[in-house]
Design an enzyme around this catalytic site. Structure first.
Site, PDB file in Angstrom:
ATOM      1  N   TRP B 323      34.536  32.993  40.775  1.00  0.00           N
ATOM      2  CA  TRP B 323      33.783  33.577  41.793  1.00  0.00           C
ATOM      3  C   TRP B 323      35.180  34.013  42.422  1.00  0.00           C
ATOM      4  CZ3 TRP B 323      35.450  32.637  46.927  1.00  0.00           C
ATOM      5  CH2 TRP B 323      34.642  33.429  47.794  1.00  0.00           C
ATOM      6  N   HIS B 324      36.352  33.451  42.423  1.00  0.00           N
ATOM      7  CA  HIS B 324      37.594  33.891  43.195  1.00  0.00           C
ATOM      8  C   HIS B 324      38.212  35.087  42.569  1.00  0.00           C
ATOM      9  CE1 HIS B 324      37.659  29.754  44.565  1.00  0.00           C
ATOM     10  NE2 HIS B 324      38.307  30.249  45.617  1.00  0.00           N
ATOM     11  N   GLY B 325      37.904  35.390  41.449  1.00  0.00           N
ATOM     12  CA  GLY B 325      38.274  36.417  40.840  1.00  0.00           C
ATOM     13  C   GLY B 325      38.002  36.943  39.228  1.00  0.00           C
ATOM     14  N   PHE B 467      38.634  38.618  47.090  1.00  0.00           N
ATOM     15  CA  PHE B 467      37.525  37.835  46.376  1.00  0.00           C
ATOM     16  C   PHE B 467      36.253  38.308  46.957  1.00  0.00           C
ATOM     17  CE2 PHE B 467      41.058  34.685  47.069  1.00  0.00           C
ATOM     18  CZ  PHE B 467      41.774  35.025  45.874  1.00  0.00           C
TER      19      PHE B 467
END
Lengths: 347, 467
Positions: B323-325, B467
C-alpha cells in the site's frame, strides 16, 4: 465563546505573533555570502568618514576604486571621500533597498549618491534566480515598502495579466518569508551566540579598500570559469561589444516604469540630503533607459558604456571577464571617472 | 499545496471565514466541496477526474446496494465498486511495477517478454481516498451502514481537503453522520485545534524538514559513512518519518476541527510501543485498523489453524507494505514486519502475554525503536546495493567508509521522547487548560511565529504524499 471573547483572543494571538515576528525582523542578520553585509556594518560604524556612496551591481563593485577616485578628485579641487557600496548581482530593487537602509544609518550623511540606474525589472533574470527567490539574499530586501514598490512596478508593467500574477506571487512569497523571518531562527540564534557566517570579504578588506575589491583577489574555480568566458570566446565578446555600440547609437525610448522608479529614487535620495548622480560603468550592459533619460535631462547621468568613446576599457586586455574590468583597467577607469565626475560636479 | 506553505494559510483563512459566515449547512458543505476540489487542483487539476469517477461509482454502488435485496445483485455492485477503485489504484500506482516485475521474472526464466511501461504520474492521495470510498461500499454491503442519499455529502466525504491527500483514512461511518448536522461555531475548541496545528507544524517544518537533508546525505552514498553514521541516519530517518506524517495528521485534524469536523486519531505515541504489535496500534492507526477490519478479519483473522492465522497476518502485512508504494522494498518492509509480529505472537504463546515487557521493561521500547529504524532502511527506496550497505552497517556493524554524519541534531531525539513523555502523562495539560484564553492565545501566536522562524528554509513535500 461570545464575539467579544473571540475578538480578544484573536487579537492576543495576533499580538503574540507580531511580537515574535517583529523581534525576528529586527534580529535577522543580513544575508551571508554578500559583500554588502560587511560594508553596511562598516558604514554603521564609520559612515561619517564618507561624502559619497557608490551603489550598484558588481559592475560598480569591481570597477570603482575609491582610493584612486578620491586622489584624482582632490587633485581637481573636488575633495570627496567615496565608499563603494556595490554588491555582486544587485538588481535595481535590491540596490534601492540597500541604499535606503544605508541612508537610514545614523552616521551616513553623504553629499552625493552615485548609483547604477538599472532597468527596474521585477522579473527574475534567470531560472536560477527564480528558484533562488526564497534565498536569504532575495528575501532580505522584500520589506513592506520595497515589496509594494515592486508590486506596483509589476502592475504597471506591460506584460500579460497571467505573467503579472506569476511575478507578483513570487515576490509576495518572498515578502511572507521576510516579515515572518521564515527559516531564520538558527541564523538569529547564531548572531546572538557569535557564530560567524562565511563572508566573501573581511572587515579589513572593506576598510582598506573602502568597499572595492578586485576580482583578481577572488580565488576558486568559479572565478577561473568566469575568466575563461572571455579567453575562450574572444570573437563572441567582440561581437557583443559591437552590437552594444550600435544599439547605444540609437537608444530605445525609456519606458514609463523605469522613469517613474528613477524619479521616486531621486526623490528619496534628495529627501535624505544627498544629490543623486547616475553612473553607467564600462560594462556589457546597454542601459538604454538611462541613456535616453540622461539625454532628456531627466536624470543626472555619467555614462561610460560606449565602446566607441571608451575603447580602452572594452579592449580584451582590460577585462577580467566579459562583464568586468581587471585591476589595472579599474585603476585607469577610476581616474577617468573621477575626472568626469569633477567636471560634472563643478559644471 | 502543503499545509506548511503560506498559500495554504491564505487558502485556509478564506475557507474558514466564508465557511462560518454562511448560514445554512447546505451552502457550507457546497463551499467546502469547492474549496476541497480547488485544494486538490492546486496539485494537478487533471486528477480531479479520478476523484469524481470514484465518487460517482461508489455513490451509485452504495445506493444500489441499499436497494438490492438479492445476494447476487449485491455482490455485483460491491464487485463493481472494488474493480473501479482497485482498478484505478492498480493502473495509476502499480501498473509499471507489475509489468516490470513480470518482465524481470520472464527474464529470469530465460523467456522474452516485451515489457511496455506507461509514463504515469501517481495521483496524490489516491491510496487514501480509495480506501475511504471502499470502506463506504463494504460497510453498506455488510449492513453496518445505510447508503447516503445526498451526493453532495458523499462527494465531501471523499474530497474533504484536510484528509484528502495524506489521511487520516476516515471511514464513512465516522464522517458521514457529521455532515448531516449543522456545525456550530460555539462548539469548536479553537484553542485546542490551533495548539494541535502548531504542534503539527513544528513536527513537520521544524524537525522533519531540518532532518531531511542530513538523512538524504547518508542515503545518497551509505558506503562513504561509518557504522555510527548508519545508526544516526536510521534514527534520524525514523524521527523524520514520524514527524513528517504525524505532523501532517495533526495539521489535518486541526484544520478539520476548526471547520467543525472531527477526524480520527492517527498516531498515539508510537515511540512508547514496547513491541511491534503495539507499534502498529500506535502508528498510522487508521490504516492498521482499516486493514484489520477489511482484510485481516474477513480473510479469517486468528481463527482456524496456526498456519492459517500466520498466512492471514502475512497477507495483511505484505499488502500493508505494498500500500505504501509500488516497489519490492515496500513489500519486503511489510514482510519483515509480518515476520516480526509472528515472532512476537509465538513469544507470547510460549512465554505468556506481555512476557516481553515483563522481561525487558522499557528496554522493549528501545528494541522496538531500533528495529523500526532498521526496517525503515529497507522502506526507503534507495537501490539494492546502497540499501544492503546501510543494512550491513546498521545490523552487522560493518562499514568500510569513514565519513561521519553530523550528529548535531541528535538532541532532537531525547527531546522528542521527553516531550512525548510529558504529553503522554498529561503533566502540562491542567496548567495549559487553566491559562486564561487571552494568555494562551498570545502564547500560541508567539509560538507559531517562533515555529516559522525555525522551519527549514526549503519546503519539503510530505513523505506520505508519495503513497
Amino acid at each position: 465563546m461570545n464575539v467579544l471573547t473571540a475578538a480578544v483572543s484573536t487579537l492576543c494571538g495576533a499580538l503574540g505573533f507580531a511580537v515574535v515576528a517583529g523581534f525576528g525582523l529586527w534580529a535577522t542578520p543580513w544575508p551571508e555570502d554578500f559583500a554588502v553585509t560587511l560594508k553596511m556594518e562598516h558604514l554603521a560604524e564609520h559612515g561619517d568618514r564618507y561624502d559619497a556612496l557608490i551603489v550598484g551591481s558588481s559592475n560598480i563593485y569591481r570597477s570603482y576604486d575609491p582610493a584612486v577616485i578620491d586622489a584624482e578628485l582632490a587633485e581637481r579641487g573636488v575633495p570627496l571621500r567615496t565608499f563603494n557600496l556595490g554588491g555582486a548581482s544587485m538588481f535595481s530593487f535590491e540596490t534601492d533597498y540597500v541604499l535606503r537602509r544605508a541612508l537610514a544609518l545614523e552616521k551616513v550623511r553623504p553629499e552625493y549618491v552615485l548609483i547604477e540606474p538599472g532597468d527596474w525589472d521585477a522579473e527574475p533574470k534567470t531560472p536560477e534566480s527564480l528558484s533562488n527567490m526564497l534565498s536569504n539574499r532575495s528575501v532580505f530586501w522584500h520589506d513592506p515598502r520595497q515589496t509594494w514598490n515592486v508590486l506596483r512596478s509589476i502592475a504597471k508593467g506591460d506584460t500579460s495579466p497571467w505573467h503579472k500574477q506569476y511575478l507578483a506571487r513570487h515576490h509576495l512569497h518572498a515578502f511572507c518569508y521576510k516579515v515572518t523571518s521564515y527559516g531564520q531562527g538558527r541564523r538569529i540564534w547564531g548572531s546572538f551566540t557569535d557564530a560567524s557566517e562565511d563572508q566573501p570579504v573581511t572587515p579589513e578588506h572593506v576598510a582598506s579598500g573602502r568597499g572595492y575589491q578586485a576580482l583578481e583577489e577572488m580565488t576558486g574555480p568559479v572565478m577561473q570559469a568566469r575568466r575563461r568566458l572571455l579567453t575562450n570566446d574572444l570573437p563572441g565578446y567582440k561581437r557583443k561589444i559591437l552590437e552594444m555600440a550600435e544599439a547605444n547609437a540609437a537608444p530605445l525610448p525609456a519606458d514609463a516604469n523605469c522613469r517613474r522608479e528613477l524619479e521616486r529614487q531621486m526623490a528619496f535620495i534628495r529627501s535624505a540630503g544627498a544629490e543623486p548622480v547616475y553612473v553607467v560603468p564600462p560594462a556589457g550592459i546597454q542601459a538604454h533607459h538611462a541613456l535616453r533619460l540622461g539625454e532628456e535631462g531627466a536624470i543626472p547621468l555619467i555614462a561610460f558604456n560606449d565602446p566607441n568613446l571608451y575603447p580602452t576599457f572594452y579592449a580584451p586586455q582590460a577585462r577580467f571577464d566579459p562583464n568586468h574590468l581587471n585591476r589595472a583597467a579599474t585603476a585607469l577607469f577610476s581616474k577617468d571617472f573621477a575626472a568626469e565626475l569633477a567636471r560634472f560636479l563643478t559644471r | 499545496m502543503l499545509f506548511t506553505e503560506f498559500r495554504f494559510f491564505a487558502f485556509f483563512a478564506l475557507t474558514f471565514l466564508v465557511h462560518w459566515m454562511l448560514r445554512g449547512n447546505g451552502p457550507r458543505k457546497r463551499w467546502l466541496l469547492v474549496c476541497s476540489y480547488a485544494f486538490y487542483s492546486a496539485w494537478d487539476w487533471r486528477f480531479l477526474s479520478l476523484i469524481l469517477i470514484s465518487t460517482v461509482v461508489d455513490f451509485t454502488a452504495g445506493m444500489m446496494l441499499g436497494r438490492e435485496r438479492a445476494p447476487g445483485g449485491r455482490r455485483t455492485w460491491l464487485t463493481a465498486s472494488l474493480i473501479t477503485n482497485l482498478g484505478l489504484l492498480g493502473i495509476f500506482k502499480y501498473f509499471n511495477f507489475f509489468i516490470e516485475s513480470g518482465a524481470g521474472l520472464f527474464d529470469l526464466l530465460g523467456l522474452d517478454f516485451p515489457a511496455r511501461t506507461m509514463s504515469i504520474v501517481l495521483p496524490v492521495g489516491i491510496s487514501f481516498y480509495t480506501f475511504q470510498t471502499l470502506s463506504y461500499t463494504i460497510d453498506i454491503y455488510r449492513g453496518n451502514l445505510k447508503p447516503i442519499r445526498s451526493f453532495l455529502d458523499f462527494a465531501l466525504f471523499v474530497g474533504f481537503f484536510p484528509q484528502l491527500v495524506a489521511g487520516p483514512i476516515v471511514r464513512a461511518v465516522e464522517f458521514l453522520p457529521q455532515l448531516e448536522t449543522k456545525r456550530v461555531l460555539a462548539s469548536v475548541n479553537f484553542r485546542a485545534c490551533f495548539t494541535l496545528f502548531v504542534i503539527g507544524f513544528v513536527k513537520k517544518a521544524c524537525i522533519s524538514d531540518n532532518l531531511a537533508p542530513i538523512v538524504d546525505r547518508y542515503f545518497a552514498d551509505p558506503a562513504a559513512f561509518d557504522v555510527g553514521s548508519a545508526w544516526v541516519a536510521g534514527f534520524y530517518y525514523f524521527v523524520q518519518f514520524y514527524c513528517d506524517f504525524s505532523g501532517y495528521s495533526d495539521m489535518a485534524i486541526a484544520s478539520a476541527g476548526m471547520l467543525g469536523y472531527k477526524l480520527p486519531l492517527n498516531f498515539n505515541f508510537p515511540f512508547f510501543a514496547r513491541n511491534i504489535g503495539e507499534f502498529w496500534h500506535r502508528w498510522h492507526i487508521t490504516l492498521s485498523f482499516w486493514l484489520r477490519d477489511y482484510l485481516y478479519i474477513p480473510t479469517g483473522g486468528n481463527k482456524g489453524s496456526k498456519l492459517f492465522h500466520y498466512r492471514n497476518l502475512m497477507i495483511s502485512f505484505v499488502l500493508c507494505g505494498l500500500w505504501h508504494g509500488a516497489g519490492w522494498n515496500y513489500v519486503l518492509f511489510g514482510f519483515i514486519h509480518g515476520i516480526a509480529v509472528l515472532v512476537r505472537v509465538e513469544w507470547n504463546r510460549h512465554l505468556g502475554e506481555m512476557a516481553l515487557s515483563k522481561v525487558f521493561g522499557a528496554l522493549g521500547a528501545v528494541l522496538t525503536f531500533c528495529f523500526i529504524s532498521g526496517s525503515l532502511i529497507v522502506f526507503r527506496p534507495n537501490g539494492v546495493e546502497p540499501t544492503l550497505t546501510a543494512l550491513r552497517a546498521y545490523f552487522l556493524f560493518s562499514a568500510e567508509g569513514d565519513g561521519v554524519l553530523a550528529a548535531s541534531f541528535l538532541w532532537v531525539f531525547p527531546s522528542l521522547v521527553a516531550v512525548h513523555w510529558v504529553a503522554y502523562k498529561r503533566w502540562l495539560s491542567p496548567y495549559w487548560r487553566a491559562l486564561p484564553n487571552w494568555l494562551a492565545c498570545f502564547l500560541l501566536g508567539a509560538g507559531f511565529a517562533l515555529a516559522l522562524q525555525f522551519a527549514a528554509k526549503d519546503y519539503q513535500p510530505f513523505l506520505y504524499f508519495q503513497f
